[in-house]
Write a protein that holds these residues in place. Structure first.
Motif, PDB file in Angstrom:
ATOM      1  N   GLU A 162     -14.913  -9.690 -39.152  1.00 32.48           N
ATOM      2  CA  GLU A 162     -14.411  -8.563 -38.374  1.00 32.48           C
ATOM      3  C   GLU A 162     -14.708  -8.733 -36.882  1.00 32.48           C
ATOM      4  O   GLU A 162     -13.879  -8.392 -36.032  1.00 32.48           O
ATOM      5  N   ALA A 163     -15.882  -9.295 -36.581  1.00 35.30           N
ATOM      6  CA  ALA A 163     -16.267  -9.459 -35.173  1.00 35.30           C
ATOM      7  C   ALA A 163     -15.464 -10.563 -34.498  1.00 35.30           C
ATOM      8  O   ALA A 163     -14.974 -10.393 -33.379  1.00 35.30           O
ATOM      9  N   VAL A 164     -15.319 -11.713 -35.169  1.00 40.38           N
ATOM     10  CA  VAL A 164     -14.655 -12.838 -34.499  1.00 40.38           C
ATOM     11  C   VAL A 164     -13.134 -12.677 -34.429  1.00 40.38           C
ATOM     12  O   VAL A 164     -12.484 -13.330 -33.621  1.00 40.38           O
ATOM     13  N   THR A 165     -12.583 -11.795 -35.255  1.00 37.76           N
ATOM     14  CA  THR A 165     -11.134 -11.558 -35.179  1.00 37.76           C
ATOM     15  C   THR A 165     -10.796 -10.274 -34.422  1.00 37.76           C
ATOM     16  O   THR A 165      -9.632  -9.878 -34.358  1.00 37.76           O
ATOM     17  N   GLY A 166     -11.831  -9.627 -33.864  1.00 36.01           N
ATOM     18  CA  GLY A 166     -11.585  -8.479 -33.003  1.00 36.01           C
ATOM     19  C   GLY A 166     -11.299  -7.173 -33.713  1.00 36.01           C
ATOM     20  O   GLY A 166     -10.788  -6.230 -33.091  1.00 36.01           O
ATOM     21  N   LYS A 167     -11.656  -7.068 -34.981  1.00 32.83           N
ATOM     22  CA  LYS A 167     -11.416  -5.811 -35.684  1.00 32.83           C
ATOM     23  C   LYS A 167     -12.435  -4.740 -35.294  1.00 32.83           C
ATOM     24  O   LYS A 167     -12.218  -3.544 -35.533  1.00 32.83           O
ATOM     25  N   ILE A 168     -13.556  -5.180 -34.740  1.00 23.47           N
ATOM     26  CA  ILE A 168     -14.541  -4.238 -34.204  1.00 23.47           C
ATOM     27  C   ILE A 168     -14.846  -4.634 -32.761  1.00 23.47           C
ATOM     28  O   ILE A 168     -14.782  -5.813 -32.398  1.00 23.47           O
ATOM     29  N   ASP A 169     -15.161  -3.645 -31.956  1.00 27.04           N
ATOM     30  CA  ASP A 169     -15.443  -3.853 -30.529  1.00 27.04           C
ATOM     31  C   ASP A 169     -16.939  -3.747 -30.316  1.00 27.04           C
ATOM     32  O   ASP A 169     -17.522  -2.667 -30.448  1.00 27.04           O
ATOM     33  N   VAL A 170     -17.590  -4.859 -29.996  1.00 26.38           N
ATOM     34  CA  VAL A 170     -19.048  -4.865 -29.827  1.00 26.38           C
ATOM     35  C   VAL A 170     -19.428  -5.135 -28.372  1.00 26.38           C
ATOM     36  O   VAL A 170     -20.562  -5.506 -28.083  1.00 26.38           O
ATOM     37  N   ARG A 171     -18.496  -4.910 -27.452  1.00 26.10           N
ATOM     38  CA  ARG A 171     -18.773  -5.219 -26.046  1.00 26.10           C
ATOM     39  C   ARG A 171     -19.897  -4.367 -25.466  1.00 26.10           C
ATOM     40  O   ARG A 171     -20.534  -4.761 -24.487  1.00 26.10           O
ATOM     41  N   GLU A 172     -20.144  -3.198 -26.048  1.00 22.34           N
ATOM     42  CA  GLU A 172     -21.231  -2.343 -25.558  1.00 22.34           C
ATOM     43  C   GLU A 172     -22.515  -2.552 -26.338  1.00 22.34           C
ATOM     44  O   GLU A 172     -23.466  -1.783 -26.206  1.00 22.34           O
ATOM     45  N   ARG A 184      -6.214  -1.231 -27.941  1.00 20.82           N
ATOM     46  CA  ARG A 184      -4.856  -1.695 -28.238  1.00 20.82           C
ATOM     47  C   ARG A 184      -4.904  -3.066 -28.925  1.00 20.82           C
ATOM     48  O   ARG A 184      -5.701  -3.931 -28.554  1.00 20.82           O
ATOM     49  N   TYR A 185      -3.982  -3.226 -29.877  1.00 15.87           N
ATOM     50  CA  TYR A 185      -3.906  -4.456 -30.661  1.00 15.87           C
ATOM     51  C   TYR A 185      -2.490  -5.032 -30.628  1.00 15.87           C
ATOM     52  O   TYR A 185      -1.529  -4.337 -30.287  1.00 15.87           O
ATOM     53  N   LYS A 186      -2.408  -6.305 -31.024  1.00 19.26           N
ATOM     54  CA  LYS A 186      -1.115  -6.960 -31.194  1.00 19.26           C
ATOM     55  C   LYS A 186      -1.186  -7.858 -32.419  1.00 19.26           C
ATOM     56  O   LYS A 186      -2.279  -8.250 -32.850  1.00 19.26           O
ATOM     57  N   ASP A 187      -0.051  -8.185 -32.967  1.00 23.03           N
ATOM     58  CA  ASP A 187      -0.009  -9.071 -34.125  1.00 23.03           C
ATOM     59  C   ASP A 187      -0.273 -10.506 -33.682  1.00 23.03           C
ATOM     60  O   ASP A 187       0.369 -11.007 -32.756  1.00 23.03           O
ATOM     61  N   GLU A 209      -5.329  -6.753 -27.691  1.00 23.84           N
ATOM     62  CA  GLU A 209      -4.144  -7.088 -26.908  1.00 23.84           C
ATOM     63  C   GLU A 209      -4.396  -8.179 -25.871  1.00 23.84           C
ATOM     64  O   GLU A 209      -3.501  -8.975 -25.552  1.00 23.84           O
ATOM     65  N   HIS A 210      -5.611  -8.227 -25.313  1.00 23.30           N
ATOM     66  CA  HIS A 210      -5.901  -9.190 -24.252  1.00 23.30           C
ATOM     67  C   HIS A 210      -6.428 -10.529 -24.773  1.00 23.30           C
ATOM     68  O   HIS A 210      -6.725 -11.417 -23.987  1.00 23.30           O
ATOM     69  N   TRP A 211      -6.556 -10.681 -26.094  1.00 20.68           N
ATOM     70  CA  TRP A 211      -6.990 -11.954 -26.661  1.00 20.68           C
ATOM     71  C   TRP A 211      -5.794 -12.889 -26.821  1.00 20.68           C
ATOM     72  O   TRP A 211      -4.639 -12.448 -26.840  1.00 20.68           O
ATOM     73  N   GLU A 212      -6.079 -14.163 -26.954  1.00 21.10           N
ATOM     74  CA  GLU A 212      -5.020 -15.152 -27.117  1.00 21.10           C
ATOM     75  C   GLU A 212      -5.198 -15.902 -28.437  1.00 21.10           C
ATOM     76  O   GLU A 212      -6.293 -15.955 -29.015  1.00 21.10           O
ATOM     77  N   ILE A 213      -4.118 -16.489 -28.891  1.00 22.93           N
ATOM     78  CA  ILE A 213      -4.127 -17.358 -30.069  1.00 22.93           C
ATOM     79  C   ILE A 213      -3.726 -18.757 -29.626  1.00 22.93           C
ATOM     80  O   ILE A 213      -2.831 -18.924 -28.785  1.00 22.93           O
TER      81      ILE A 213
END
Length: 456
Positions: free
Chosen positions: A434-444, A9-12, A23-27
């Motif tokens: 892409e990684a630092v702005t969360g466009k890809i999920d590298v948690r695994e 899930r994402y948010k603007d 969605e769980h990241w902050e600005i």
């Protein structure tokens, strides 16, 4: 980036350069990541006492891996009592706040990942981060992503020739705040992947070096030995030339050509320059393969009257600074005073293109004849005394045609490799963003060995 999955899930984010975020990241403001920021110190000349200390300068910034190079550090003298305020610790971020230029503006950030005593110079500021909420290994990539989209440029103040970064204004920029554990995972992912890409780039750059060496060897062999491997040879008596075919001659460059030193029509007189005028070539326009790039400045009809016209199919040689760098003109042009033009005015004995290739092989000879003070300088009198091998005109043309073909083949290979390097650099920059702005999920991410780049 299609091989990497996205978050569920994402948010603007509400920030143009960041776009949507998980969605769980902050600005938040960049300043919220920083505990303190202190400008550096330059100190005095080293004295060989206990106050001598390594001093990090902007020249020590590695702009590829965003780390500090410590192989050749400058030593300065800073009282021990003062050093305590400026001594770096592992994980500190350093930002260039003064200096820069049009192509490389101030605001680049590197990380200090060493355990040596060192302070930092006055053109640099140290950012000590809020370690309970941010990880410096991640935020070096955040700053890199910001620099890549030139966010720093908005914060540059320039009243003189030196750029100065308004740190407080820059710190008002909005950035990403993922959970601390995710920051570390993303940083580890990028550390490995960028290292892999950098290794591929280094291999390709080494291949280019080898091809350039091969190119030069082919040129030198052809212009000094000819194309017939069975011809009888004789000693030329010239060190750089060595043995030559028995029927060849040796002659001074000044007897084979007219040497003209360029000049600069007064720039204070605007009528001397015209964007649609004749090219005015400087050393930076001379490329490694001898081609001449598009010139930023051109001379008007009025300016041409104060310059020296160089005809098409002449050789031009840098004779101040990078002495011996050679180009071949594809059109009429003019040059500045750092360049001597070799105009081949005796077509019955000297082929233009063969002469160009001879000059390509005589770089060391040009350097030997030059005066070395602060910079190397070779005047046209000295240059004219350089000895050249002179085969028959028929052989010159055959050698020139042979070299045109062989160098073109190598140049095409080099161009293709440079294109691959450019694609790798673009992929690297995109991967970081892409990684630092969360466009890809590298948690695994588990240090998987993946194919980073494949030649299509």
């Amino acid at each position: 980036m299609s091989k990497y999955k996205r978050y569920e899930r994402y948010k603007d984010s509400g920030v143009e350069w960041i776009g949507e975020i998980p969605e769980h990241w902050e600005i938040g403001r960049l300043k919220n990541s920083i505990k303190s920021c202190r400008n550096g110190i330059w100190g005095d000349e080293p004295q060989g006492d206990i106050n001598d200390v390594a001093c990090i300068r902007v020249v020590d910034f590695n702009r590829t891996n965003m780390e500090i190079e410590v192989n050749n550090l400058t030593i300065r003298n800073v009282p021990v009592s003062k050093q305590k305020m400026y001594l770096l610790k592992r994980g500190d971020l350093l930002i260039e706040k003064s200096g820069g230029g049009e192509k490389q503006p101030v605001g680049f950030v590197t990380i200090f990942n060493h355990d040596i005593p060192a302070v930092y110079a006055n053109f640099i500021a140290r950012m000590e981060l809020e370690e309970e909420k941010v990880y410096s290994g991640f935020y070096k990539y955040v700053h890199y992503a910001m620099y890549s989209v030139r966010l720093n440029v908005k914060s540059i103040k320039q009243t003189t020739g030196i750029q100065n970064l308004d740190i407080n204004y820059y710190f008002e920029e909005s950035v990403i705040y993922p959970p601390l554990n995710e920051q570390k995972i993303i940083a580890n992912f990028l550390d490995q992947k960028t290292a892999e890409i950098d290794s591929l780039i280094a291999d390709k750059e080494k291949l280019i070096e080898l091809l350039q060496e091969k190119r030069q060897a082919i040129i030198t062999e052809a212009v000094t030995k000819g194309l017939n491997p069975n011809v009888k040879m004789k000693d030329s008596g010239v060190e750089w030339i060595g043995e030559i075919p028995e029927h060849w001659e040796i002659n001074k460059l000044k007897r084979l050509s007219n040497i003209i030193t360029g000049n600069t029509p007064p720039k204070s007189e605007e009528e001397n320059y015209d964007d649609e005028g004749i090219p005015w070539v400087k050393p930076d326009n001379i490329q490694d393969d001898g081609t001449i790039s598009e010139t930023k400045e051109r001379l008007s009809v009025i300016g041409l009257q104060k310059a020296r016209l160089i005809p098409k199919s002449s050789a031009i040689v840098c004779c101040i600074g990078t002495v011996g760098k050679v180009g071949f003109t594809q059109e009429d042009c003019t040059t500045n005073q750092q360049i001597n033009s070799i105009i081949f005015e005796r077509p019955s004995i000297w082929n233009n293109k063969y002469g160009f290739y001879c000059l390509c092989s005589s770089k060391n000879e040009h350097e030997k004849y030059s005066n070395k003070v602060v910079v190397s300088i070779l005047n046209k009198t000295q240059q004219g005394n350089i000895l050249m091998p002179v085969p028959s005109l028929k052989e010159q043309k055959a050698i020139a045609n042979f070299l045109d073909q062989k160098t073109a083949e190598i140049d095409d290979l080099i161009t293709e490799i440079k294109l691959q390097i450019q694609k790798l650099k673009e992929y690297r920059q995109s991967l970081i963003s892409e990684a630092v702005t969360g466009k890809i999920d590298v948690r695994e991410f588990q240090n998987k060995n993946e194919v980073i780049f494949r030649n299509e």
